[in-house]
Design a protein around this motif. Structure first.
Motif, PDB file in Angstrom:
ATOM      1  N   GLY A 236      98.933   9.364 -16.648  1.00  0.00           N
ATOM      2  CA  GLY A 236      98.195   9.016 -17.964  1.00  0.00           C
ATOM      3  C   GLY A 236      97.190   9.331 -17.406  1.00  0.00           C
ATOM      4  N   MET A 240      96.437   2.990 -17.871  1.00  0.00           N
ATOM      5  CA  MET A 240      97.301   2.140 -19.036  1.00  0.00           C
ATOM      6  C   MET A 240      96.076   0.900 -18.290  1.00  0.00           C
ATOM      7  SD  MET A 240     100.639   0.104 -19.024  1.00  0.00           S
ATOM      8  CE  MET A 240     101.652   1.380 -19.770  1.00  0.00           C
ATOM      9  N   ARG A 280      98.919   1.156 -22.956  1.00  0.00           N
ATOM     10  CA  ARG A 280      97.283   1.789 -23.359  1.00  0.00           C
ATOM     11  C   ARG A 280      96.399   2.782 -23.968  1.00  0.00           C
ATOM     12  NH1 ARG A 280      99.249   5.547 -18.995  1.00  0.00           N
ATOM     13  NH2 ARG A 280     101.310   5.461 -18.599  1.00  0.00           N
TER      14      ARG A 280
END
Length: 359
Positions: A236, A240, A280
């Motif tokens: 990501g 997160m 997230r």
């Protein structure tokens, strides 16, 4: 084209350093497969072992159904593109592309014809007589790819081939590389530490940590349902949020004294059980102002401490009872430091972890 199958692959360096620890993978014919992980996780060692440049301590490598574990690199029919491209500075583009064919004693006329054909396919037709120093970084990358393509390999092995390019060039090279692989349909193994590259390019991703595979899945799978807290924190563009919590009698999770929705865990935890609450920043809603934290829509309260401009959005850090919580906020929403606000999670995007593993 060919499948690549790895079974129990282990590599122990002198001194007992275990670079690979029983790695098992199955890569489909024509698949674009990414090996992703931080520096030192073993991804390059794994790629070099597939290429035959490293000898495994244990385990097997099969390409196209053939056990190639003991074969030298030249007999594996794979082509490797290195991070620094490894072009010969004294040779022309044509000579660089044709060099592997020359090693295989392919006749000169055929070498030149295949080099010209491959160069034309990659937009290098007008640069055949130039030296590498006369080319841009993107053009050098394409020469390295052309050299690999000219051999008609069963598989491409790419070791961070985009890392030497600037940010803008990397984006265009990434698009070019994905289109090229789709057209050729050659099995491709791509090593990178850049999770954005892996998610954008690969059909499937293997995330490595300390020589072990922690998760294998499609980019959507590893992004939406990380199998463990390591993958959750690594995958990501914004990490997160992983917050300590405890399961409440009503099934919700208490985080920093605030009851929050538990999502849909595969194995529901028991009341009183300690868990890690994962959500997230993209799946939190920023709500300015204070409210009763016990209310269902209350969310995690905090105060804006840091605001990072992401271009089309902002990454806002709230400091509150649960610690630091990051939220992605639309660019036009005012978020001055010191503002009281709440981070409200989307229940369908909440994940719970126990002992580091997804429930």
């Amino acid at each position: 084209m060919a499948t690549i199958e790895l079974a129990g692959l282990t590599k122990v360096h002198p001194g007992g350093v275990r670079a690979l620890d029983g790695v098992g993978l199955s890569i489909a014919d024509g698949e674009f497969f990414a090996l992703l992980g931080p520096s030192g996780c073993g991804k390059t060692t794994l790629l070099r072992t597939v290429a035959g440049l490293e000898e495994p301590t244990a385990g097997t490598v099969r390409i196209g159904g053939e056990d190639v574990t003991a074969l030298p690199p030249g007999r594996r029919e794979v082509a490797m593109v290195f991070q620094d491209y490894a072009l010969f500075p004294h040779m022309s583009v044509s000579e660089n592309i044709a060099y592997p064919l020359r090693v295989r004693k392919v006749p000169g006329a055929e070498r030149r014809a295949r080099a010209a054909e491959t160069a034309a396919a990659l937009g290098l037709g007008g640069h055949l007589d130039r030296r590498p120093a006369q080319l841009s970084g993107g053009q050098q990358q394409r020469v390295a790819l052309a050299r690999a393509m000219a051999c008609h390999p069963r598989a491409f092995l790419l070791d961070e081939p985009l890392s030497n390019l600037d940010a803008r060039m990397r984006l265009s090279a990434r698009t070019f590389l994905k289109r090229l692989q789709r057209e050729l349909r050659v099995t491709t193994v791509f090593v990178t530490h850049d999770q954005a590259e892996a998610l954008a390019l690969a059909d499937r991703v293997a995330v490595l940590e300390d020589g072990r595979v922690r998760q294998i899945g499609t980019p959507a799978e590893v992004f939406r349902r990380p199998a463990n807290t390591f993958v959750a924190s690594f995958i990501g563009s914004t990490p997160m949020n992983l917050l300590d919590g405890v399961v409440l009698p009503d099934g919700r999770v208490g985080v920093g004294g605030v009851p929050l929705p538990a999502g849909n865990p595969g194995a529901p935890p028991a009341p009183g059980e300690k868990v890690v609450y994962g959500v997230r920043p993209e799946y939190l809603t920023y709500v300015p102002g204070r409210t009763d934290p016990a209310a269902p829509e209350g969310g995690l309260p905090g105060e804006v401490t840091v605001v990072e401009n992401l271009g089309s959005a902002q990454l806002v850090t709230l400091q509150g009872p649960a610690g630091a919580v990051q939220v992605v906020v639309p660019e036009d929403v005012p978020t001055p430091p010191g503002t009281a606000a709440r981070a409200v999670p989307r229940p369908d995007r909440v994940l719970l972890y126990r002992d580091g593993e997804l429930l």
